[in-house]
Every structure is written in structure tokens, then in C-alpha cells.
Design a protein around this motif. Structure first.
Motif, short mmCIF file in Angstrom:
data_model
loop_
_atom_site.label_atom_id
_atom_site.label_comp_id
_atom_site.label_asym_id
_atom_site.label_seq_id
_atom_site.Cartn_x
_atom_site.Cartn_y
_atom_site.Cartn_z
N HIS A 66 -8.68 -0.56 2.90
CA HIS A 66 -7.27 -0.44 2.41
C HIS A 66 -6.75 -1.92 2.60
O HIS A 66 -6.08 -2.13 1.39
N HIS A 118 -5.00 -4.34 -0.50
CA HIS A 118 -3.66 -5.02 -0.59
C HIS A 118 -3.96 -6.51 -0.93
O HIS A 118 -3.26 -7.52 -1.84
N SER A 127 2.10 -5.32 5.64
CA SER A 127 2.45 -3.89 5.31
C SER A 127 3.21 -3.11 6.33
O SER A 127 3.54 -3.80 7.26
N ASP A 159 1.54 1.05 -1.45
CA ASP A 159 0.09 1.52 -1.78
C ASP A 159 -0.16 2.09 -3.13
O ASP A 159 0.76 2.54 -3.94
#
Ligand code: KG4
Ligand code: ZN
Length: 343
Positions: free
Chosen positions: A111, A115, A136, A302
Motif C-alpha cells: 500500500h 502512495h 498517511s 487511499d
């Protein structure tokens, strides 16, 4: 090459179709913010169930909007971790079943790599190498990025992430979840001199952060206001909090640029949407002659596009990274450093 991206690591279902020739063809997002708001944070079981409800209709919609037929998809990229186990499993199972049905490779994407690479989706992307500040909800890290899969951790938070400091403080101020955008909005009309909150580790000689003390400072400020926390006090405390977080983030970015001699800085992750942070970084960039790159606003938080894109980059970089292996596992905890095998 056409890559389908699936993101379900937390409270957003994101689907996208990325074509290595034509770019991003379509992307859709369903945010569960309203579902979790009444609990003041993400409820994992509710998140998983909602992903189950949304993912197939979103997939159909994204395909339709892209004009791509299912049979045209060359590979599927899904978020393998880090994130909530149940939520990740929804995306992984859909990705692997569809991959198996279509007989195409499937890739489990980190993930945070999504980003990190998301600013490359913009019309004016940065060249490698660059420094990336990843901010994040759960991470605050400074990385040196030399290419796809070549990431070196320079510094990170020792406790809470900046996003957590925003969210936990917002809760103390009686604001709704997620707190970042609301704190930022209140801070705009707050008095900068009323609450000067600590700047943790501002002068530490490394590139690490510590934000857990800030929520304690906010708690103290809130308690000192007594039973009735006036609206203006909330604005002033929010302003104190934003100023402290922004000061530390900007100073550490500057140190990372100095240390490496780089002049390109990329901001990734939800806190990267913060207006005050952007303004402070832009001002500093002009003064110190470096360039800051942000993902498009919609790709800060996201989304599926960053996962499709990261998958496509991995495929181009190393075609062997995509396998027809449909026995999936998810990695709720997955240090990004594990990807930096080819530095
Ligand atoms: O990257 P992200 O969408 O999800 C994670 O992977 O964690 O980041 C979510 C975080 C939350 O802590 C949220 O409060 C924060 O990003 N955030 C903001 C803003 N928009 C989102 N923080 C400050 N200002 C904003 N405008
Ligand atoms: Zn994220």
C-alpha cells in the motif's frame, strides 16, 4: 499493457484501470467514512463487510467507464498490505479469483509503495531520484527513492504518525473522524499565538519524528479550557497543532534534502492533502530552491489508481514479478523496507 488495480486496505474501496500506453483510463472510489464516523474511527469488521458489498459493482462500473473489456486486462494488482486483515482479504480474494478466471498474472502490492509512486500519476511527474515524505494515517516516513523498488528509509516516527496526531487530537476537540481535514479547516481561522505546542524532535540530529506528545499537549489545552470548550478555542488549539506538525515535517524534509543533496521532494499519503503543509513546503521550496511534487488531490488519500499504477510500474520494471499464483496471503503488517531488495 492494461492493469486492473484493487485497493481495500482500510475504509475505502478503490478500483482503477491503468494502461501503460494511454495512462489512467478510469478509477472509482467508495469511501466508508460515513459508516465509521459514529464510532469515531474505523471498525474493522464493518469495513470488511462493506468492501464485500461494494467491490463487484465498483469493478463493473470502472470497467464500463474505461471502455476496457474484461478479456483485455493483462494483469491485476491488489493491495496485499499493510492494512486491516479482513479488509485486505476482500480485495485479495476478488483479485485472485478474477485472475484465475481470466488466466492472467496477479500482483500483491504494498500500500505504501502505491502512495510513494502516486505523484508519478500526475501530468508533471518527478524524475528519479527524489526524497519522499510519506504521511498517511499510520505512517510518517522519509524515504530516498532511486527508482521503482529502490527505497531507502531515512527516518520515521518513533510513535504516532502525523495523521494519528491529527485524528487523535480531533477526537479530543470533539471533531468527527477522520480529523485531519476538519482540524485543518478550523486552524485557518485560529490564532497562531494562543497555543504554542511543542515541536517534538525538531532539533534531533536525525530524520526521525515523534508525534505522540502532541495529543497530550492538546489534551492539556482542552482541559485548561474547562467544561465549556468554546468554538474559538477549538480553532486556536487546531491552529497550534497544525503549526507544530507542519514545522516539524518541513524542517525534516529540508534536512533530508540537505543530507542527500537532492532537489526534488515528493509528498505522499493523506496528510499530503493538508493545505497548510502544502503552503509551508511551497514557500520553503522557493526559498531553498528545491521542487515539491504532490499527487493530485484525489490520489493523496487511499485509491485504486495508485495500486494499478504501482502494479504497472513493477511489471514494466520486472515482468517476472507477475505470477499466475492465485494462492493469496495478505500482510496486515509489512515493513516497506522488505521491498528494498534491489537498492
Ligand atoms: O493515506 P490515507 O488516506 O490512509 C492511510 O493509508 O492511512 O491517510 C489518512 C490520514 C488520516 O489520518 C487523515 O486525518 C489524514 O490522512 N488527512 C489529513 C487531511 N486529509 C486527510 N490530515 C491533515 N489535513 C488534511 N487535509
Ligand atoms: Zn493510505
Amino acid at each position: 499493457m492494461i492493469v486492473l488495480g484493487i485497493e481495500t486496505s482500510c475504509d475505502e474501496t478503490g478500483i482503477a484501470i491503468y494502461d501503460t500506453g494511454r495512462g489512467l483510463l478510469s478509477h472509482t472510489l467508495y469511501s466508508q467514512i460515513a459508516l465509521h464516523a459514529e464510532y469515531g474511527g474505523v471498525v474493522p469488521e464493518l469495513a470488511s463487510r462493506d468492501h464485500v458489498r461494494r467491490i463487484i459493482p465498483l469493478l463493473e462500473q470502472t470497467l464500463e467507464e474505461s471502455g476496457v473489456a474484461r478479456s483485455d486486462i493483462d494483469a491485476i494488482a491488489y493491495t496485499k498490505g499493510p492494512g486491516l486483515a479482513g479488509a485486505l482479504l476482500v480485495g485479495a480474494s476478488v483479485a485472485c479469483s478474477l485472475g484465475m478466471a481470466l488466466d492472467i498474472p496477479v500482483m500483491g502490492i504494498h500500500h505504501l509503495e502505491g502512495h510513494l509512486l502516486s505523484p508519478l500519476l500526475s501530468s508533471d511527474p518527478p524524475e528519479f531520484p527524489f526524497i519522499a515524505l510519506l504521511v498517511s494515517g499510520g505512517h510518517t516516513q522519509l524515504m530516498r527513492i532511486d527508482g521503482v523498488g529502490r527505497y531507502t528509509l531515512l527516518g520515521e516516527t518513533l510513535d504516532d504518525a502525523a495523521g494519528e496526531a491529527f485524528d487523535k487530537s480531533a477526537k479530543l476537540l470533539g471533531l468527527s473522524y477522520p480529523g485531519g481535514p476538519e482540524v485543518s479547516r478550523l486552524a485557518e481561522t485560529g490564532d497562531a499565538d494562543k497555543y504554542r505546542l511543542p515541536r517534538p524532535m525538531l532539533h534531533s540530529k536525525d530524520l526521525n519524528f515523534s508525534f505522540s506528545g502532541l495529543k497530550t499537549a492538546v489534551l492539556t489545552a482542552v482541559r485548561n479550557c474547562g467544561e465549556q470548550l468554546e468554538m474559538q478555542e477549538k480553532h486556536d488549539i487546531a491552529r497550534g497543532l497544525v503549526d507544530a506538525i507542519v514545522d516539524v515535517l518541513v524542517a525534516k524534509c529540508l534536512s533530508a534534502l540537505k543530507e542527500t543533496g537532492f532537489n526534488r521532494l515528493v509528498i505522499a499519503g493523506g496528510v499530503g492533502a493538508n493545505r497548510q503543509l502544502r503552503a509551508a513546503l511551497d514557500a520553503m521550496a522557493e526559498k531553498r530552491r528545491f521542487r515539491v511534487y504532490y499527487p493530485e488531490m484525489e490520489f493523496c488519500t487511499d485509491n485504486g489508481a495508485m495500486i494499478a499504477f504501482a502494479g504497472a510500474m513493477r511489471l514494466l520494471d520486472n515482468p517476472a514479478s507477475a505470477e499466475k499464483d492465485y494462492a493469496f496471503t495478505v500482510r496486515p503488517r509489512w515493513p516497506l523496507q522488505e521491498l528494498t531488495n534491489r537498492a
